[in-house]
Design a protein around this motif. Structure first.
Motif, mmCIF file in Angstrom:
data_model
loop_
_atom_site.group_PDB
_atom_site.id
_atom_site.type_symbol
_atom_site.label_atom_id
_atom_site.label_comp_id
_atom_site.label_asym_id
_atom_site.label_seq_id
_atom_site.Cartn_x
_atom_site.Cartn_y
_atom_site.Cartn_z
ATOM 1 N N LEU A 27 30.156 104.362 43.423
ATOM 2 C CA LEU A 27 29.081 103.773 44.238
ATOM 3 C C LEU A 27 29.682 103.092 45.468
ATOM 4 O O LEU A 27 29.698 101.874 45.612
ATOM 5 C CB LEU A 27 28.243 102.791 43.414
ATOM 6 N N ALA A 28 30.209 103.925 46.328
ATOM 7 C CA ALA A 28 30.857 103.478 47.557
ATOM 8 C C ALA A 28 30.629 104.564 48.606
ATOM 9 O O ALA A 28 30.181 105.669 48.283
ATOM 10 C CB ALA A 28 32.352 103.279 47.312
ATOM 11 N N LYS A 29 30.919 104.242 49.845
ATOM 12 C CA LYS A 29 30.742 105.245 50.902
ATOM 13 C C LYS A 29 31.748 106.393 50.723
ATOM 14 O O LYS A 29 31.429 107.553 50.941
ATOM 15 C CB LYS A 29 30.905 104.585 52.272
ATOM 16 N N TYR A 30 32.978 106.025 50.300
ATOM 17 C CA TYR A 30 34.033 107.034 50.153
ATOM 18 C C TYR A 30 34.712 106.952 48.789
ATOM 19 O O TYR A 30 34.840 105.869 48.206
ATOM 20 C CB TYR A 30 35.107 106.840 51.227
ATOM 21 N N TYR A 31 35.181 108.122 48.335
ATOM 22 C CA TYR A 31 35.888 108.182 47.052
ATOM 23 C C TYR A 31 36.911 109.316 47.133
ATOM 24 O O TYR A 31 36.630 110.366 47.709
ATOM 25 C CB TYR A 31 34.888 108.442 45.915
ATOM 26 N N VAL A 32 38.094 109.088 46.558
ATOM 27 C CA VAL A 32 39.142 110.117 46.563
ATOM 28 C C VAL A 32 39.214 110.809 45.209
ATOM 29 O O VAL A 32 39.176 110.163 44.158
ATOM 30 C CB VAL A 32 40.524 109.497 46.923
ATOM 31 N N LEU A 33 39.303 112.146 45.241
ATOM 32 C CA LEU A 33 39.443 112.955 44.016
ATOM 33 C C LEU A 33 40.412 114.110 44.269
ATOM 34 O O LEU A 33 40.554 114.551 45.413
ATOM 35 C CB LEU A 33 38.091 113.559 43.620
ATOM 36 N N PRO A 34 41.035 114.649 43.213
ATOM 37 C CA PRO A 34 41.810 115.877 43.386
ATOM 38 C C PRO A 34 40.847 117.024 43.725
ATOM 39 O O PRO A 34 39.702 117.027 43.281
ATOM 40 C CB PRO A 34 42.446 116.120 42.006
ATOM 41 N N GLU A 35 41.324 117.997 44.510
ATOM 42 C CA GLU A 35 40.420 119.085 44.937
ATOM 43 C C GLU A 35 39.831 119.851 43.759
ATOM 44 O O GLU A 35 38.693 120.299 43.812
ATOM 45 C CB GLU A 35 41.137 120.068 45.885
ATOM 46 N N ASP A 36 40.604 119.990 42.658
ATOM 47 C CA ASP A 36 40.095 120.789 41.536
ATOM 48 C C ASP A 36 39.105 120.023 40.669
ATOM 49 O O ASP A 36 38.609 120.561 39.676
ATOM 50 C CB ASP A 36 41.247 121.348 40.680
ATOM 51 N N PHE A 37 38.778 118.783 41.047
ATOM 52 C CA PHE A 37 37.731 118.026 40.349
ATOM 53 C C PHE A 37 36.501 117.870 41.249
ATOM 54 O O PHE A 37 35.603 117.092 40.963
ATOM 55 C CB PHE A 37 38.266 116.676 39.858
ATOM 56 N N CYS A 38 36.499 118.648 42.345
ATOM 57 C CA CYS A 38 35.326 118.732 43.219
ATOM 58 C C CYS A 38 34.820 120.164 43.160
ATOM 59 O O CYS A 38 35.585 121.104 43.391
ATOM 60 C CB CYS A 38 35.698 118.387 44.657
ATOM 61 N N TYR A 39 33.547 120.345 42.814
ATOM 62 C CA TYR A 39 32.978 121.677 42.612
ATOM 63 C C TYR A 39 32.002 121.985 43.730
ATOM 64 O O TYR A 39 30.968 121.331 43.862
ATOM 65 C CB TYR A 39 32.294 121.756 41.242
ATOM 66 N N LYS A 40 32.363 122.972 44.531
ATOM 67 C CA LYS A 40 31.528 123.361 45.660
ATOM 68 C C LYS A 40 30.183 123.868 45.129
ATOM 69 O O LYS A 40 30.150 124.656 44.179
ATOM 70 C CB LYS A 40 32.243 124.471 46.411
#
Length: 358
Positions: free
Chosen positions: A131-144
């Motif tokens: 619950l923030a404007k920005y958050y960092v994640l590894p690319e393989d934990f982001c699903y297009k």
């Protein structure tokens, strides 16, 4: 507040203590690993665990000792990528899987990263949430997500990932009968996933008639409201009313309520599968004789593992699961606390908090 949102670098919704929350401008997180991406968080769903931390300051051994950003059911837009990122680019719309495993322990190496011994999970102390404007994640934990899926729907991929994992644990297959206890967001999504997996009969069980009528409209083929009788009596009536013969093939408990656990064990046929998805009290009494003599497969289910998020996105993209119907309201970021209050009193099915667009 809107001025604060406009001028803030990384406005975050922070839990300081029981019922103590505040908005705080924090630095924009930096990409430290070349495989990481920076996400501009657009929508965040509120989960029961977020509300539990806000209400009690702890869940089991996880205790809020330092101020912590809440939220973990999120979607967003990629705003920056690390030097080694190959699968995502700035502007891509993604569903965010909020738990980063160590990738080195035995569970991780064995393919069960959801059981990682050193999991860094969003909004689980000591890790900040989304619950923030920005958050960092590894690319393989982001699903297009494809264009057919809105960013609001993409935020519901987290509870849908939980439901996919539970139904996979139950090994639901075409033609089976499945009884699901608890018609909250996860229970409802389990109904939808079980149907998508080919279950012929999906019976939703709850003590709230309103939830049952929604479940019937949504994905259940039948519903059952328990009476104030013994679990074995409720199980017998459930079997009779739904013509289940020797009992159900699979039972999923998404409630955590002790009577549901008991009824579920009694409702199963011999050799059936029971999956505990809901968290209730840490200790309960359990009908061990029935579990033993019926030779039941009794399994736990925790979060989501390899392939669960990917399958969740695929189920929504193909139209096999509808998550749009579960979204009952979307509130502005500055009204986040109000959203928590609404979820606490059981208003609606899934409440989303809109993020701050970069």
């Amino acid at each position: 507040m809107s001025n604060q949102a406009a001028t803030a670098q990384n406005l975050s919704f922070v839990l300081e203590g029981v019922h103590q929350v505040k908005f705080e401008d924090r630095p924009i997180p930096e990409i430290k690993d070349p495989h990481d991406v920076l996400v501009n968080v657009r929508f965040t769903g509120i989960c029961g665990s977020d509300v539990h931390y806000w209400e009690h300051g702890s869940i089991g051994q996880f205790v809020v000792k330092e101020p912590m950003v809440l939220g973990h059911e999120s979607s967003g837009v990629i705003s920056k990528v690390g030097s080694a990122v190959t699968t995502l680019k700035v502007g891509d719309r993604v569903a965010m899987e909020p738990g980063i495993p160590c990738r080195r322990c035995e569970p991780c190496k064995g393919g069960k990263y959801n059981l990682c011994e050193n999991m860094a999970f969003a909004a689980t102390p000591p890790y900040d949430g989304t619950l923030a404007k920005y958050y960092v994640l590894p690319e393989d934990f982001c699903y297009k997500v494809p264009e057919s899926i809105s960013l609001e729907e993409a935020a519901v991929m987290e509870p849908l990932g939980v439901a996919v994992h539970i139904v996979r644990q139950a090994e639901v297959s075409p033609g089976q009968s499945v009884v699901i206890f608890g018609a909250g967001p996860v229970g409802l999504l389990c109904c939808a996933v079980a149907r998508a997996f080919g279950a012929a009969r999906v019976i939703a069980v709850d003590i709230q008639p309103g939830r049952l009528s929604f479940a019937k409209k949504y994905a259940a083929t039948a519903t059952f409201e328990p009476s104030k009788v013994s679990p074995s009596e409720n199980a017998a009536r459930l079997i009779e009313e739904n013509d289940l013969g020797p009992g159900a093939d699979a039972v999923i408990d998404a409630s955590g309520a002790e009577p549901s656990v008991h009824t579920g064990i009694h409702v199963l046929r011999s050799g059936g599968t029971y999956v505990q998805g809901g968290m209730g009290r840490s200790e309960i009494t359990f009908p061990i004789m029935a579990a033993c003599t019926k030779e039941l497969n009794v399994r736990g289910s925790f979060r989501y593992g390899s392939g669960d998020y990917k399958l969740a996105v695929g189920l929504v993209a193909s139209g096999k699961v509808n998550v749009k119907e579960l979204i009952t309201s979307t509130v502005a970021f500055e009204n986040a606390e109000q959203a928590f209050k609404e979820v606490k009193v059981g208003k609606g099915v899934k409440t989303l908090i809109a993020g701050i667009e970069a």
